[in-house]
Design an enzyme around this catalytic site. Structure first.
Site: not given
Ligand SMILES: CC(=O)[C@@H](O)[C@H](O)COP(=O)(O)O
Ligand SMILES: NCC(=O)COP(=O)(O)O
Length: 238
Positions: A43, A70, A191
Protein backbone atom coordinates in the site's frame (compact mmCIF):
# COMPACT_ATOMS: atom_id res chain seq x y z
CA UNK A 1 -10.54 -21.34 -0.60
CA UNK A 2 -9.43 -18.07 0.98
CA UNK A 3 -6.02 -16.83 -0.15
CA UNK A 4 -3.61 -15.20 2.28
CA UNK A 5 -1.93 -12.10 0.86
CA UNK A 6 0.83 -10.80 3.11
CA UNK A 7 1.06 -7.01 3.34
CA UNK A 8 4.76 -6.11 3.56
CA UNK A 9 4.36 -2.38 4.33
CA UNK A 10 5.76 -2.92 7.82
CA UNK A 11 8.93 -4.53 6.42
CA UNK A 12 9.52 -1.36 4.42
CA UNK A 13 8.86 0.76 7.51
CA UNK A 14 11.58 -1.13 9.38
CA UNK A 15 14.01 -0.87 6.48
CA UNK A 16 13.38 2.86 6.07
CA UNK A 17 14.04 3.53 9.75
CA UNK A 18 17.80 3.11 9.18
CA UNK A 19 18.12 4.18 5.55
CA UNK A 20 19.88 1.00 4.35
CA UNK A 21 18.47 -2.19 2.90
CA UNK A 22 17.94 -4.27 6.02
CA UNK A 23 15.54 -6.02 6.00
CA UNK A 24 15.67 -6.61 2.26
CA UNK A 25 12.06 -6.08 1.14
CA UNK A 26 12.43 -8.13 -2.03
CA UNK A 27 13.93 -11.07 -0.17
CA UNK A 28 11.17 -10.92 2.44
CA UNK A 29 8.51 -10.95 -0.29
CA UNK A 30 10.13 -13.98 -1.90
CA UNK A 31 10.40 -15.69 1.47
CA UNK A 32 6.72 -14.98 2.23
CA UNK A 33 5.87 -16.76 -1.00
CA UNK A 34 8.24 -19.63 -0.17
CA UNK A 35 6.63 -19.95 3.26
CA UNK A 36 3.15 -20.25 1.76
CA UNK A 37 1.73 -16.77 1.14
CA UNK A 38 -0.61 -16.82 -1.84
CA UNK A 39 -0.19 -13.14 -2.56
CA UNK A 40 1.83 -10.05 -1.69
CA UNK A 41 0.10 -6.77 -0.87
CA UNK A 42 1.65 -3.31 -0.78
CA UNK A 43 0.00 0.00 0.00
CA UNK A 44 2.30 2.78 -1.22
CA UNK A 45 1.39 6.20 0.12
CA UNK A 46 2.31 9.51 -1.50
CA UNK A 47 4.93 10.30 1.17
CA UNK A 48 6.57 6.87 0.56
CA UNK A 49 6.94 6.45 4.31
CA UNK A 50 6.98 2.68 3.92
CA UNK A 51 6.63 1.15 0.44
CA UNK A 52 8.43 3.31 -2.12
CA UNK A 53 7.26 3.55 -5.69
CA UNK A 54 10.55 1.99 -6.85
CA UNK A 55 9.85 -1.00 -4.54
CA UNK A 56 6.66 -1.69 -6.44
CA UNK A 57 8.46 -1.93 -9.78
CA UNK A 58 11.14 -4.18 -8.26
CA UNK A 59 8.57 -6.44 -6.62
CA UNK A 60 6.62 -6.91 -9.83
CA UNK A 61 9.72 -8.40 -11.48
CA UNK A 62 10.07 -11.20 -8.92
CA UNK A 63 6.69 -11.98 -7.41
CA UNK A 64 5.18 -15.25 -8.60
CA UNK A 65 1.95 -15.15 -6.57
CA UNK A 66 -0.85 -12.57 -6.80
CA UNK A 67 0.41 -9.02 -6.51
CA UNK A 68 -2.11 -6.62 -4.96
CA UNK A 69 -1.43 -2.87 -4.93
CA UNK A 70 -3.60 -0.75 -2.66
CA UNK A 71 -3.96 3.01 -2.74
CA UNK A 72 -5.94 6.10 -3.58
CA UNK A 73 -6.73 6.44 -7.30
CA UNK A 74 -7.21 10.19 -6.88
CA UNK A 75 -3.40 10.34 -6.72
CA UNK A 76 -2.24 10.58 -10.33
CA UNK A 77 1.12 9.03 -9.43
CA UNK A 78 -0.65 6.00 -7.99
CA UNK A 79 -2.67 5.43 -11.16
CA UNK A 80 0.46 5.76 -13.32
CA UNK A 81 2.29 3.29 -11.09
CA UNK A 82 -0.47 0.67 -11.22
CA UNK A 83 -0.91 0.98 -14.98
CA UNK A 84 2.84 0.64 -15.52
CA UNK A 85 3.28 -2.31 -13.15
CA UNK A 86 0.04 -4.12 -14.08
CA UNK A 87 -0.46 -6.16 -10.89
CA UNK A 88 -3.01 -8.94 -10.73
CA UNK A 89 -5.21 -6.71 -8.53
CA UNK A 90 -5.56 -3.07 -7.56
CA UNK A 91 -7.50 -2.16 -4.42
CA UNK A 92 -8.88 1.36 -4.36
CA UNK A 93 -8.79 2.94 -0.89
CA UNK A 94 -10.12 6.46 -0.12
CA UNK A 95 -7.28 7.52 2.17
CA UNK A 96 -6.59 11.16 2.92
CA UNK A 97 -2.97 12.30 2.68
CA UNK A 98 -2.46 12.77 6.40
CA UNK A 99 -4.01 9.47 7.49
CA UNK A 100 -1.84 7.18 9.62
CA UNK A 101 -3.60 4.15 8.19
CA UNK A 102 -6.82 3.35 6.35
CA UNK A 103 -9.89 4.06 8.45
CA UNK A 104 -12.98 3.88 6.21
CA UNK A 105 -14.35 2.53 2.97
CA UNK A 106 -15.67 4.38 -0.08
CA UNK A 107 -19.10 5.88 -0.19
CA UNK A 108 -19.91 4.04 -3.40
CA UNK A 109 -23.24 5.84 -3.78
CA UNK A 110 -21.95 9.38 -3.44
CA UNK A 111 -18.82 8.63 -5.49
CA UNK A 112 -20.45 6.34 -8.03
CA UNK A 113 -19.57 8.38 -11.13
CA UNK A 114 -16.08 9.12 -9.87
CA UNK A 115 -15.43 5.43 -9.21
CA UNK A 116 -16.75 4.41 -12.64
CA UNK A 117 -14.30 6.87 -14.20
CA UNK A 118 -11.39 5.83 -11.96
CA UNK A 119 -11.91 2.10 -12.47
CA UNK A 120 -12.17 2.24 -16.27
CA UNK A 121 -8.41 2.48 -17.05
CA UNK A 122 -7.63 -0.43 -14.72
CA UNK A 123 -10.31 -2.57 -16.36
CA UNK A 124 -9.03 -1.64 -19.80
CA UNK A 125 -5.56 -2.78 -18.70
CA UNK A 126 -6.95 -6.14 -17.53
CA UNK A 127 -6.25 -5.47 -13.85
CA UNK A 128 -8.74 -6.93 -11.39
CA UNK A 129 -10.21 -4.03 -9.42
CA UNK A 130 -11.38 -4.19 -5.84
CA UNK A 131 -13.01 -1.37 -3.85
CA UNK A 132 -12.44 -0.91 -0.12
CA UNK A 133 -15.87 -0.65 1.56
CA UNK A 134 -17.50 -0.76 4.96
CA UNK A 135 -19.80 -3.76 5.53
CA UNK A 136 -22.96 -2.02 4.38
CA UNK A 137 -25.34 -3.65 1.89
CA UNK A 138 -26.07 -0.36 0.11
CA UNK A 139 -22.35 0.28 -0.36
CA UNK A 140 -21.85 -3.26 -1.65
CA UNK A 141 -24.67 -2.98 -4.17
CA UNK A 142 -23.44 0.39 -5.42
CA UNK A 143 -19.90 -1.01 -5.69
CA UNK A 144 -21.23 -3.48 -8.25
CA UNK A 145 -22.51 -0.61 -10.39
CA UNK A 146 -19.05 0.96 -10.56
CA UNK A 147 -17.73 -1.97 -12.58
CA UNK A 148 -15.51 -3.28 -9.79
CA UNK A 149 -14.71 -6.99 -9.76
CA UNK A 150 -14.44 -7.30 -6.01
CA UNK A 151 -14.92 -5.49 -2.74
CA UNK A 152 -12.49 -5.48 0.17
CA UNK A 153 -14.38 -5.32 3.46
CA UNK A 154 -12.74 -2.95 5.95
CA UNK A 155 -12.37 -5.11 9.04
CA UNK A 156 -11.04 -2.77 11.74
CA UNK A 157 -14.52 -2.30 13.33
CA UNK A 158 -14.88 -6.10 13.42
CA UNK A 159 -11.46 -6.48 15.04
CA UNK A 160 -12.30 -3.89 17.68
CA UNK A 161 -15.66 -5.40 18.67
CA UNK A 162 -14.64 -9.04 18.33
CA UNK A 163 -13.19 -9.62 21.83
CA UNK A 164 -16.42 -8.53 23.58
CA UNK A 165 -19.17 -9.36 21.08
CA UNK A 166 -17.89 -11.70 18.36
CA UNK A 167 -21.25 -12.68 16.88
CA UNK A 168 -22.48 -9.11 16.73
CA UNK A 169 -19.11 -7.94 15.37
CA UNK A 170 -19.24 -10.26 12.39
CA UNK A 171 -22.94 -9.95 11.52
CA UNK A 172 -22.73 -7.06 9.05
CA UNK A 173 -19.72 -8.66 7.32
CA UNK A 174 -21.55 -11.94 6.88
CA UNK A 175 -24.49 -10.17 5.23
CA UNK A 176 -22.26 -7.96 3.08
CA UNK A 177 -20.25 -10.92 1.77
CA UNK A 178 -23.40 -12.92 1.06
CA UNK A 179 -24.95 -10.03 -0.89
CA UNK A 180 -21.72 -9.38 -2.78
CA UNK A 181 -21.62 -13.01 -3.86
CA UNK A 182 -25.29 -12.88 -4.95
CA UNK A 183 -24.60 -9.96 -7.28
CA UNK A 184 -21.38 -11.35 -8.70
CA UNK A 185 -18.71 -9.50 -6.72
CA UNK A 186 -15.69 -11.26 -5.27
CA UNK A 187 -15.01 -10.63 -1.58
CA UNK A 188 -11.69 -9.69 0.03
CA UNK A 189 -11.18 -8.47 3.59
CA UNK A 190 -8.49 -6.73 5.55
CA UNK A 191 -7.33 -4.43 8.30
CA UNK A 192 -6.40 -5.59 11.77
CA UNK A 193 -7.15 -9.23 11.07
CA UNK A 194 -5.03 -11.33 13.41
CA UNK A 195 -4.44 -14.80 14.83
CA UNK A 196 -7.07 -13.99 17.46
CA UNK A 197 -9.90 -13.08 15.13
CA UNK A 198 -9.16 -14.59 11.70
CA UNK A 199 -10.56 -18.12 12.16
CA UNK A 200 -13.85 -16.74 13.50
CA UNK A 201 -14.10 -14.22 10.67
CA UNK A 202 -13.37 -16.90 8.08
CA UNK A 203 -15.91 -19.30 9.58
CA UNK A 204 -18.69 -16.70 9.43
CA UNK A 205 -17.94 -14.63 6.33
CA UNK A 206 -18.28 -16.69 3.20
CA UNK A 207 -17.45 -16.73 0.40
CA UNK A 208 -14.17 -15.01 1.17
CA UNK A 209 -11.69 -14.90 -1.70
CA UNK A 210 -8.73 -13.22 -0.04
CA UNK A 211 -7.52 -11.68 3.18
CA UNK A 212 -4.63 -9.22 3.18
CA UNK A 213 -2.82 -9.06 6.49
CA UNK A 214 0.20 -7.03 7.49
CA UNK A 215 0.47 -5.38 10.89
CA UNK A 216 -0.51 -8.26 13.17
CA UNK A 217 1.23 -10.88 11.04
CA UNK A 218 4.55 -9.05 11.07
CA UNK A 219 4.21 -8.47 14.85
CA UNK A 220 3.56 -12.19 15.36
CA UNK A 221 6.59 -13.03 13.21
CA UNK A 222 8.79 -11.35 15.86
CA UNK A 223 7.84 -14.14 18.23
CA UNK A 224 7.10 -17.13 16.01
CA UNK A 225 9.32 -16.44 12.99
CA UNK A 226 8.00 -15.56 9.54
CA UNK A 227 7.64 -19.11 8.21
CA UNK A 228 5.74 -20.40 11.27
CA UNK A 229 3.59 -17.30 11.36
CA UNK A 230 2.50 -17.58 7.75
CA UNK A 231 1.64 -21.23 8.33
CA UNK A 232 -0.31 -20.31 11.47
CA UNK A 233 -2.33 -17.74 9.56
CA UNK A 234 -3.02 -20.18 6.75
CA UNK A 235 -4.27 -22.69 9.28
CA UNK A 236 -6.93 -20.18 10.41
CA UNK A 237 -8.30 -20.19 6.86
CA UNK A 238 -8.93 -23.95 6.65
C1 LIG B 1 -6.42 -0.85 3.06
C2 LIG B 1 -5.89 -1.34 4.31
O1 LIG B 1 -6.57 -1.56 5.27
C3 LIG B 1 -4.42 -1.60 4.44
O2 LIG B 1 -3.77 -1.51 3.25
C4 LIG B 1 -3.81 -0.67 5.37
O3 LIG B 1 -4.19 0.60 5.00
C5 LIG B 1 -2.32 -0.83 5.38
O4 LIG B 1 -1.70 0.39 5.29
P1 LIG B 1 -0.62 0.83 6.36
O5 LIG B 1 0.42 -0.25 6.43
O6 LIG B 1 -0.10 2.11 5.84
O7 LIG B 1 -1.32 0.96 7.68
N1 LIG C 1 -5.84 -4.52 3.07
C1 LIG C 1 -5.46 -4.69 4.41
C2 LIG C 1 -4.01 -4.93 4.49
O1 LIG C 1 -3.34 -5.01 3.50
C3 LIG C 1 -3.35 -5.10 5.79
O2 LIG C 1 -3.91 -4.39 6.83
P1 LIG C 1 -3.24 -4.63 8.28
O3 LIG C 1 -3.22 -6.13 8.54
O4 LIG C 1 -1.84 -4.08 8.22
O5 LIG C 1 -4.14 -3.90 9.24
Amino acid sequence: MTRLSVNINKIATLRNSRGGNNPDLIQVALDCERFGAEGITVHPRPDERHIRYEDVYALKKVIQTEFNIEGNPLEEKFVELVLAVKPKQVTLVPDALEQITSNHGWDTIEHQDLLIRLIAPFKAAGIRTSIFVDPDIDMVEAAKSTGADRIELYTEPFAQSFPDQPTQAVAAYRKAAFRAHQIGLGVNAGHDLSLENLAFFHAHVQPLDEVSIGHALICDALYYGLENTIQLYKRQLK
